[in-house]
Design an enzyme around this catalytic site. Structure first.
Site, PDB file in Angstrom:
ATOM      1  CG  MET A 186       6.566   2.602   4.787  1.00 23.97           C
ATOM      2  SD  MET A 186       6.880   1.618   6.267  1.00 23.97           S
ATOM      3  CE  MET A 186       7.288   0.038   5.565  1.00 23.97           C
ATOM      4  CD  GLU A 187       9.220   5.349   0.347  1.00 23.51           C
ATOM      5  OE1 GLU A 187       8.308   5.155  -0.466  1.00 23.51           O
ATOM      6  OE2 GLU A 187       8.990   5.740   1.513  1.00 23.51           O
ATOM      7  CG  LEU A 204      -1.944  -1.199   1.185  1.00 23.81           C
ATOM      8  CD1 LEU A 204      -2.808  -1.194   2.435  1.00 23.81           C
ATOM      9  CD2 LEU A 204      -2.802  -1.215  -0.069  1.00 23.81           C
ATOM     10  CB  CYS A 205       4.466   1.966  -0.173  1.00 18.11           C
ATOM     11  SG  CYS A 205       4.939   1.638   1.513  1.00 18.11           S
ATOM     12  CG  HIS A 206       0.968   6.711  -2.055  1.00 13.82           C
ATOM     13  ND1 HIS A 206       0.625   6.508  -0.746  1.00 13.82           N
ATOM     14  CD2 HIS A 206      -0.175   7.020  -2.698  1.00 13.82           C
ATOM     15  CE1 HIS A 206      -0.685   6.685  -0.595  1.00 13.82           C
ATOM     16  NE2 HIS A 206      -1.195   6.984  -1.765  1.00 13.82           N
ATOM     17  CG  ASP A 239      23.710 -12.748  -0.505  1.00 12.39           C
ATOM     18  OD1 ASP A 239      23.562 -13.983  -0.408  1.00 12.39           O
ATOM     19  OD2 ASP A 239      24.012 -12.185  -1.571  1.00 12.39           O
TER      20      ASP A 239
END
Length: 173
Positions: A121-122, A83-85, A136
């Site tokens: 969120m970014e 739901l992130c723009h 990794d």
């Protein structure tokens, strides 16, 4: 959950009137400058830490690869979080700082935009993917590397106002 008043809970913005998930409509908002800073840490054995610091990891340049992965991840956040723009990002900076006391690395990401919604969120995605990439790149040396304390450190702009994590919480190890 924060409350708008003692009696009435604040409405969750990603749910519609029937309780279904939905993308928030930000079309009525004006674009403003928004910035978010997130952090994480990666803890490892002393020997793994020293190998990475010396630039001798079997897969190559661990730190540059993790930085680039964090930057790329921030740019793809709306593809990863449902739901992130999608946002026009003006700046993404990812830093991996060696921390001999852990031993390991402190990861910090700063993301800036001029948009109708924030970039928390970014920034969180950037530090998460940078940490995963570090794992990794170093897993051939050690499988027990730990990714810890993914957190928002600060944010500015927007309707909810500014936020700054306390110094104690920022330095949590």
């Amino acid at each position: 959950m924060t409350f708008s008043s003692p009696q009435e809970p604040q409405r969750l913005t990603h749910l519609n009137d029937t309780g279904e998930a939905n993308m928030v409509d930000v079309s009525a908002k004006l674009p403003t400058r928004r910035e978010a800073v997130a952090g994480a840490q990666v803890r490892m054995s002393r020997s793994t830490f020293e190998t990475i610091v010396a630039g001798n990891a079997p897969k190559g340049d661990v730190i540059t690869t993790a930085k680039l992965a964090g930057i790329m991840a921030a740019k793809q956040t709306s593809q990863l979080i449902p739901l992130c723009h999608p946002l026009p990002l003006s700046k993404i900076e990812v830093q991996l700082t060696p921390d001999p006391e852990l031993p390991g690395y402190q990861i910090r990401a700063q993301v800036i935009t001029k948009a109708e919604t924030g970039v928390e969120m970014e920034a969180l995605t950037a530090v998460s993917v940078a940490a995963l990439t570090l794992y990794d790149m170093a897993k051939a040396l050690e499988k027990s590397i730990q990714i810890e304390f993914i957190r928002l450190l600060s944010k500015t702009g927007g309707k909810s106002g500014d936020y700054e994590r306390s110094l104690e919480e920022k330095q949590q190890k």
